[in-house]
Design a protein around this motif. Structure first.
Motif, mmCIF file in Angstrom:
data_model
loop_
_atom_site.group_PDB
_atom_site.id
_atom_site.type_symbol
_atom_site.label_atom_id
_atom_site.label_comp_id
_atom_site.label_asym_id
_atom_site.label_seq_id
_atom_site.Cartn_x
_atom_site.Cartn_y
_atom_site.Cartn_z
ATOM 1 N N ASN A 48 0.826 -1.206 0.000
ATOM 2 C CA ASN A 48 0.000 0.000 0.000
ATOM 3 C C ASN A 48 0.862 1.258 0.000
ATOM 4 O O ASN A 48 0.572 2.230 -0.710
ATOM 5 N N LEU A 49 1.912 1.242 0.817
ATOM 6 C CA LEU A 49 2.740 2.434 0.937
ATOM 7 C C LEU A 49 3.600 2.628 -0.308
ATOM 8 O O LEU A 49 3.872 3.767 -0.703
ATOM 9 N N CYS A 50 3.996 1.539 -0.960
ATOM 10 C CA CYS A 50 4.646 1.659 -2.268
ATOM 11 C C CYS A 50 3.673 2.262 -3.284
ATOM 12 O O CYS A 50 4.055 3.098 -4.119
ATOM 13 N N ALA A 51 2.410 1.857 -3.218
ATOM 14 C CA ALA A 51 1.401 2.384 -4.143
ATOM 15 C C ALA A 51 1.190 3.880 -3.939
ATOM 16 O O ALA A 51 1.025 4.636 -4.911
ATOM 17 N N VAL A 52 1.184 4.341 -2.701
ATOM 18 C CA VAL A 52 1.036 5.770 -2.415
ATOM 19 C C VAL A 52 2.184 6.552 -3.050
ATOM 20 O O VAL A 52 1.982 7.607 -3.667
ATOM 21 N N LEU A 53 3.400 6.043 -2.914
ATOM 22 C CA LEU A 53 4.563 6.719 -3.491
ATOM 23 C C LEU A 53 4.495 6.733 -5.015
ATOM 24 O O LEU A 53 4.833 7.740 -5.652
ATOM 25 N N ALA A 54 4.060 5.611 -5.604
ATOM 26 C CA ALA A 54 3.965 5.549 -7.065
ATOM 27 C C ALA A 54 2.917 6.535 -7.568
ATOM 28 O O ALA A 54 3.144 7.290 -8.532
ATOM 29 N N ALA A 55 1.750 6.555 -6.933
ATOM 30 C CA ALA A 55 0.666 7.438 -7.372
ATOM 31 C C ALA A 55 1.047 8.906 -7.226
ATOM 32 O O ALA A 55 0.653 9.740 -8.050
ATOM 33 N N ASP A 95 -4.793 3.536 -13.369
ATOM 34 C CA ASP A 95 -4.673 2.153 -12.904
ATOM 35 C C ASP A 95 -3.671 2.095 -11.762
ATOM 36 O O ASP A 95 -2.587 2.696 -11.837
ATOM 37 N N LEU A 96 -4.014 1.355 -10.719
ATOM 38 C CA LEU A 96 -3.105 1.176 -9.590
ATOM 39 C C LEU A 96 -3.121 -0.301 -9.216
ATOM 40 O O LEU A 96 -4.127 -0.822 -8.732
ATOM 41 N N GLY A 116 -8.211 -12.106 -4.363
ATOM 42 C CA GLY A 116 -8.913 -11.253 -3.420
ATOM 43 C C GLY A 116 -7.976 -10.721 -2.352
ATOM 44 O O GLY A 116 -7.386 -11.510 -1.608
ATOM 45 N N HIS A 117 -7.817 -9.406 -2.289
ATOM 46 C CA HIS A 117 -6.928 -8.784 -1.306
ATOM 47 C C HIS A 117 -7.441 -7.385 -0.986
ATOM 48 O O HIS A 117 -8.124 -6.760 -1.816
ATOM 49 N N PRO A 118 -7.107 -6.860 0.184
ATOM 50 C CA PRO A 118 -7.645 -5.562 0.588
ATOM 51 C C PRO A 118 -7.209 -4.379 -0.270
ATOM 52 O O PRO A 118 -7.960 -3.405 -0.397
ATOM 53 N N GLU A 119 -5.998 -4.405 -0.835
ATOM 54 C CA GLU A 119 -5.518 -3.234 -1.575
ATOM 55 C C GLU A 119 -6.508 -2.775 -2.636
ATOM 56 O O GLU A 119 -6.680 -1.568 -2.875
ATOM 57 N N ALA A 120 -7.152 -3.741 -3.304
ATOM 58 C CA ALA A 120 -8.049 -3.406 -4.414
ATOM 59 C C ALA A 120 -9.291 -2.646 -3.956
ATOM 60 O O ALA A 120 -9.940 -1.986 -4.769
ATOM 61 N N ILE A 121 -9.619 -2.715 -2.670
ATOM 62 C CA ILE A 121 -10.791 -1.989 -2.165
ATOM 63 C C ILE A 121 -10.417 -0.809 -1.277
ATOM 64 O O ILE A 121 -11.239 0.089 -1.078
ATOM 65 N N THR A 122 -9.180 -0.773 -0.767
ATOM 66 C CA THR A 122 -8.817 0.339 0.120
ATOM 67 C C THR A 122 -8.091 1.462 -0.602
ATOM 68 O O THR A 122 -8.303 2.632 -0.289
ATOM 69 N N LEU A 123 -7.247 1.149 -1.567
ATOM 70 C CA LEU A 123 -6.494 2.205 -2.245
ATOM 71 C C LEU A 123 -7.391 3.213 -2.961
ATOM 72 O O LEU A 123 -7.082 4.420 -2.957
ATOM 73 N N PRO A 124 -8.521 2.795 -3.568
ATOM 74 C CA PRO A 124 -9.397 3.802 -4.175
ATOM 75 C C PRO A 124 -9.977 4.802 -3.182
ATOM 76 O O PRO A 124 -10.428 5.881 -3.589
ATOM 77 N N ASP A 157 9.439 -9.178 -5.321
ATOM 78 C CA ASP A 157 8.666 -9.904 -4.314
ATOM 79 C C ASP A 157 7.384 -9.153 -3.944
ATOM 80 O O ASP A 157 6.320 -9.749 -3.807
ATOM 81 N N ILE A 158 7.478 -7.852 -3.729
ATOM 82 C CA ILE A 158 6.343 -6.989 -3.382
ATOM 83 C C ILE A 158 6.480 -5.724 -4.215
ATOM 84 O O ILE A 158 7.576 -5.142 -4.275
ATOM 85 N N TRP A 159 5.413 -5.271 -4.827
ATOM 86 C CA TRP A 159 5.538 -4.132 -5.729
ATOM 87 C C TRP A 159 4.222 -3.379 -5.875
ATOM 88 O O TRP A 159 3.160 -3.880 -5.512
ATOM 89 N N ALA A 160 4.334 -2.176 -6.417
ATOM 90 C CA ALA A 160 3.171 -1.385 -6.794
ATOM 91 C C ALA A 160 3.453 -0.742 -8.140
ATOM 92 O O ALA A 160 4.594 -0.367 -8.442
ATOM 93 N N LEU A 161 2.407 -0.603 -8.950
ATOM 94 C CA LEU A 161 2.515 -0.014 -10.280
ATOM 95 C C LEU A 161 1.364 0.978 -10.475
ATOM 96 O O LEU A 161 0.194 0.603 -10.362
ATOM 97 N N ALA A 162 1.696 2.230 -10.759
ATOM 98 C CA ALA A 162 0.701 3.259 -11.066
ATOM 99 C C ALA A 162 0.829 3.636 -12.532
ATOM 100 O O ALA A 162 1.937 3.875 -13.027
ATOM 101 N N ARG A 163 -0.316 3.704 -13.211
ATOM 102 C CA ARG A 163 -0.324 4.115 -14.616
ATOM 103 C C ARG A 163 -1.275 5.302 -14.768
ATOM 104 O O ARG A 163 -2.416 5.259 -14.287
#
Length: 395
Positions: free
Chosen positions: A145-152, A160-161, A232-240, A301-307
């Motif tokens: 999640n925190l990698c996703a915040v930095l990417a976004a 897309d996240l 099914g994982h929480p990131e897909a419902i919490t990051l938005p 191993d663990i990653w985030a991708l923002a487009r």
């Protein structure tokens, strides 16, 4: 129980003698923010062994996480309840509710999207009792999640996240003093549950129910064209909730074709009612040796991708830790959880209510602590993370 930032904490770890909990307990003892560290577990012998290992700060407590009254008694007088007890579909909500009823701050490694939605329903209780709760603070969710915040944050608009992880890294490091129990691992039960039925994701700018194990092809900056599979994982419902304007948000698992071929018939049998969850989890654990058969996607191993776009130009940003925490899946999950307790102690998590990492934690604070615990330790956030940007044609 309210406390002042900087005062040593009384911390109780539910499932503290388990594969994830042991890393949380040891890291808390190492960081020194707890004056009293209670290892609460159904297996009192394991709990006592770990409490002895961490020294005078430790105490072992026999605790049945299916008994709400026993939990409230145990939590009385504690500052923070830490929950490592999976699967969270069964244990997430009851432990969280008991902690909030007891007036305790709370952190966990909830990796179940349904339990995450249930946790949000307890937000009013947390606020009424002045409690700070952070759910899903492990590897994925958590670090992801925190990698996703930095990417976004590096884009002007985000369409897309994606967050993701490698199945080959989802292996518990064995410890001779804590041999595996006779029950199927909670991680295997969780995996089976989140590869079954339908899962909640974010599609077309709104929540959507889809089938798991769906292949997704995409381009990963610095790597190239890859694919992974929905889960099914929480990131897909919490990051938005934290990143506005998203068109699509998914959590993806990458791994060898042989592994997915192994799990699909198990999922079908479980969905059809021919096997129980525990039986399916045992079958999942008999999967081929993941380390021996490689992977189809050379992803971290663990990653985030923002487009999205920056300065009007289609751009993709990937963020992932390249510095490694010790302990494989147990360490990658349990150590970030301990870092959340450290941030509570420092007063850097200050919002009451039920939160996820992206709404409660500054990534710079988190990865600054993370840098101290990698093997070998590194100097700064910049030494922990890889950030790769790539201009794209929007495909």
């Amino acid at each position: 129980m309210q406390h002042t930032a900087g005062d040593p904490l009384t911390v109780l770890v539910v499932g503290g003698a388990g594969a994830m909990g042991r890393h949380t307990v040891r890291t808390l003892a190492q960081l020194g923010s707890a004056k009293h560290l209670v290892v609460a577990d159904l297996d009192i012998e394991r709990a006592a062994r770990l409490a002895d290992e961490i020294g005078p700060v430790g105490e072992a407590l026999a605790l049945d996480a299916t008994d709400p009254e026993a939990m409230r008694r145990a939590f009385a007088g504690c500052d923070v309840v830490v929950n490592t007890m999976g699967p969270f579909a069964h244990f997430g909500t009851p432990v969280l509710r008991a902690a909030l009823q007891s007036g305790c701050d709370y952190v966990d490694i909830d990796d179940d999207w349904e339990a995450t939605l249930e946790a949000f329903e307890l937000d009013d209780l947390a606020r009424a009792n002045g409690c700070r709760a952070v759910i899903g603070m492990g590897a994925s969710p958590g670090t992801s999640n925190l990698c996703a915040v930095l990417a976004a944050a590096r884009l002007d608009t985000v369409e897309d996240l994606f967050t993701g992880w490698q199945l080959s890294s989802a292996v518990v490091e064995p410890e001779p003093d804590y041999p595996p129990s006779g029950n199927a691992a909670a991680a295997a039960q969780h995996w089976l549950l989140q590869c079954s039925g339908t899962i909640r994701v974010w599609e077309g700018g709104a929540p959507a129910e889809v089938k798991p194990l769906d292949r997704v092809d995409f381009r990963f900056p610095g790597v190239g064209d890859v694919h992974a599979f929905t889960m099914g994982h929480p990131e897909a419902i919490t990051l938005p909730r934290a990143v506005g304007g998203l068109r699509r948000c998914l959590n993806l698992q990458a791994g060898p074709t042989e592994l997915f071929d192994h799990v699909r018939p198990i999922v079908e049998a479980y969905e059809a009612g021919r096997i129980t969850l525990a039986e399916g989890a045992h079958l999942v654990e008999s999967r081929p040796d993941m380390e021996g058969i490689g992977t189809d996607a050379p992803l971290p191993d663990i990653w985030a991708l923002a487009r999205g776009t920056r300065a009007g130009r289609p751009t993709s940003v990937a963020v992932y830790p390249h510095a490694k925490l010790p302990g494989r899946m147990g360490g990658h999950t349990g150590i970030p959880l301990a870092l959340a307790v450290e941030l509570l102690w420092q007063g850097r998590i200050d919002q009451v209510g039920v939160h996820t990492p992206e709404t409660a934690i500054d990534p710079e604070d988190f990865f600054g602590l993370y840098a101290r615990l990698t093997q070998p330790p590194v100097g700064s956030v910049d030494d922990v993370l890889t950030i790769v940007e790539e201009s794209t044609d929007g495909a």
